[in-house]
Write an enzyme that holds these catalytic residues in place. Structure first.
Site, PDB file in Angstrom:
ATOM      1  N   ASP A  34       0.819  -1.221   0.000  1.00  0.00           N
ATOM      2  CA  ASP A  34       0.000   0.000   0.000  1.00  0.00           C
ATOM      3  C   ASP A  34       0.849   1.266   0.000  1.00  0.00           C
ATOM      4  O   ASP A  34       1.468   1.600   1.008  1.00  0.00           O
ATOM      5  CB  ASP A  34      -0.876   0.023   1.261  1.00  0.00           C
ATOM      6  CG  ASP A  34      -2.111  -0.844   1.124  1.00  0.00           C
ATOM      7  OD1 ASP A  34      -2.803  -0.751   0.100  1.00  0.00           O
ATOM      8  OD2 ASP A  34      -2.387  -1.614   2.073  1.00  0.00           O
ATOM      9  N   MET A  36       1.023   5.284  -0.094  1.00  0.00           N
ATOM     10  CA  MET A  36       0.199   6.483   0.167  1.00  0.00           C
ATOM     11  C   MET A  36       1.075   7.726   0.114  1.00  0.00           C
ATOM     12  O   MET A  36       2.171   7.728   0.671  1.00  0.00           O
ATOM     13  CB  MET A  36      -0.421   6.380   1.559  1.00  0.00           C
ATOM     14  CG  MET A  36      -1.264   5.140   1.744  1.00  0.00           C
ATOM     15  SD  MET A  36      -1.953   5.099   3.393  1.00  0.00           S
ATOM     16  CE  MET A  36      -2.792   3.525   3.335  1.00  0.00           C
ATOM     17  N   HIS A  66      -0.532  -1.377  -4.619  1.00  0.00           N
ATOM     18  CA  HIS A  66      -1.740  -0.539  -4.615  1.00  0.00           C
ATOM     19  C   HIS A  66      -1.305   0.909  -4.416  1.00  0.00           C
ATOM     20  O   HIS A  66      -0.919   1.306  -3.315  1.00  0.00           O
ATOM     21  CB  HIS A  66      -2.654  -1.020  -3.469  1.00  0.00           C
ATOM     22  CG  HIS A  66      -3.901  -0.202  -3.291  1.00  0.00           C
ATOM     23  ND1 HIS A  66      -4.703  -0.297  -2.172  1.00  0.00           N
ATOM     24  CD2 HIS A  66      -4.496   0.731  -4.088  1.00  0.00           C
ATOM     25  CE1 HIS A  66      -5.721   0.533  -2.288  1.00  0.00           C
ATOM     26  NE2 HIS A  66      -5.622   1.168  -3.435  1.00  0.00           N
ATOM     27  N   MET A 137     -12.723  -1.008  -3.220  1.00  0.00           N
ATOM     28  CA  MET A 137     -12.393  -0.613  -1.842  1.00  0.00           C
ATOM     29  C   MET A 137     -13.592  -0.841  -0.923  1.00  0.00           C
ATOM     30  O   MET A 137     -14.709  -0.388  -1.198  1.00  0.00           O
ATOM     31  CB  MET A 137     -11.989   0.864  -1.781  1.00  0.00           C
ATOM     32  CG  MET A 137     -10.688   1.218  -2.497  1.00  0.00           C
ATOM     33  SD  MET A 137      -9.247   0.246  -2.006  1.00  0.00           S
ATOM     34  CE  MET A 137      -9.113   0.638  -0.258  1.00  0.00           C
TER      35      MET A 137
HETATM   36  C1  DX5 Z   1      -6.478   0.926   3.024  1.00  0.00           C
HETATM   37  C2  DX5 Z   1      -5.497  -0.066   2.404  1.00  0.00           C
HETATM   38  C3  DX5 Z   1      -5.777  -1.473   2.787  1.00  0.00           C
HETATM   39  C4  DX5 Z   1      -5.715  -1.742   4.262  1.00  0.00           C
HETATM   40  C5  DX5 Z   1      -6.402  -3.020   4.610  1.00  0.00           C
HETATM   41  O1  DX5 Z   1      -6.176   2.180   2.569  1.00  0.00           O
HETATM   42  O2  DX5 Z   1      -5.530   0.023   1.004  1.00  0.00           O
HETATM   43  O3  DX5 Z   1      -4.951  -2.377   2.059  1.00  0.00           O
HETATM   44  O4  DX5 Z   1      -4.416  -1.773   4.737  1.00  0.00           O
HETATM   45  O5  DX5 Z   1      -6.339  -3.187   5.986  1.00  0.00           O
HETATM   46  P1  DX5 Z   1      -7.464  -3.965   6.812  1.00  0.00           P
HETATM   47  O6  DX5 Z   1      -7.552  -5.341   6.192  1.00  0.00           O
HETATM   48  O7  DX5 Z   1      -6.907  -4.004   8.179  1.00  0.00           O
HETATM   49  O8  DX5 Z   1      -8.735  -3.197   6.682  1.00  0.00           O
HETATM   50 ZN    ZN Z   2      -4.656  -1.582  -0.308  1.00  0.00          ZN
END
Ligand code: DX5
Ligand code: ZN
Length: 217
Positions: A34, A36, A66, A137
């Site tokens: 992930d 960000m 992602h 999502m």
């Molecule tokens: C949210 C991320 C997810 C998140 C999932 O922005 O893209 O990948 O880390 O975490 P859980 O499974 O703990 O909701």
């Molecule tokens: Zn993610």
């Protein structure tokens, strides 16, 4: 079999390589990475050098990247070079969607498109034939550990129906709030075949059992 993609957002960053190896050794299908930027989402996570390091440590892992960033096109080549197997970016990002998908595919990488909870699922349909993965999502992106929003289920159903109608086979993935005993089975029933799970895998006492519980769905 349902695939599970553990999100390292909930891993122990002091031992990230070991945490990834542990979940892969017990059978996790891929690693969800992930990214960000503090702009597309309000949070910051990690980026290229971390992926590069993990790729060196885990040469055979499948990295499901992602990108929760505003300008994904700018970084496509860098993420491919760092070791991504599939790059998913958001349809809500500022770059041209078609050009970004083409750039990812031109690098020999799988292209994925993600949609936020408030974005209509039909916005993805024009790109479906070029995608290796669609990421629905289950939460507003930016943080792990949030509750699942059930609107994701209708989106998965609509995606499955559209893919069947056009005989297309991208992975249908869902990310955020996915748990093996509650929301996971609902997502699979609605059409998901890849479940992204952060806290449900990395915060589990028994990671092997957690991975297997998802794969059994
Ligand atoms: C949210 C991320 C997810 C998140 C999932 O922005 O893209 O990948 O880390 O975490 P859980 O499974 O703990 O909701
Ligand atoms: Zn993610």
């Amino acid at each position: 079999m349902t695939k599970v993609s553990p999100s390292i957002l909930s891993a122990d960053f002091a031992r990230l390589g070991a945490d990834c190896k542990e979940v892969l050794d017990v059978g996790a299908d891929m690693i969800h990475f992930d990214v960000m930027d503090g702009h597309f989402v309000d949070n910051l996570s990690f980026g290229l050098p971390v992926l590069e390091g993990l790729r060196k440590a885990l040469p055979d892992a499948y990295f499901d990247v992602h990108l929760m960033i505003t300008n994904p096109l700018t970084y496509v080549k860098d993420f491919v070079d760092a070791g991504a197997n599939c790059i998913t970016f958001h349809i809500e990002a500022r770059d041209n969607t078609r050009a970004t998908i083409a750039a990812i595919r031109a690098c020999g990488c799988g292209a994925g498109l993600a949609i936020n909870p408030n974005t209509p699922v039909e916005t993805v349909f024009p790109y479906l034939d070029k995608l290796s993965l669609v990421l629905v999502m289950g939460v507003t992106p930016g943080h792990g550990g949030q509750p699942f929003q059930t609107s994701a289920l209708d989106k998965l159903r609509a995606l499955r129906a559209e893919c069947q109608r056009r005989d297309l086979h991208p992975m249908l993935s869902v990310d955020g709030g996915v748990k093996a005993d509650t929301t996971g089975p609902q997502c699979v029933e609605a059409g998901a075949n890849v479940l992204v799970a952060g806290s449900a895998v990395f915060c589990a006492e028994d990671k092997a059992a957690a991975v297997q519980a998802f794969q059994a769905l």
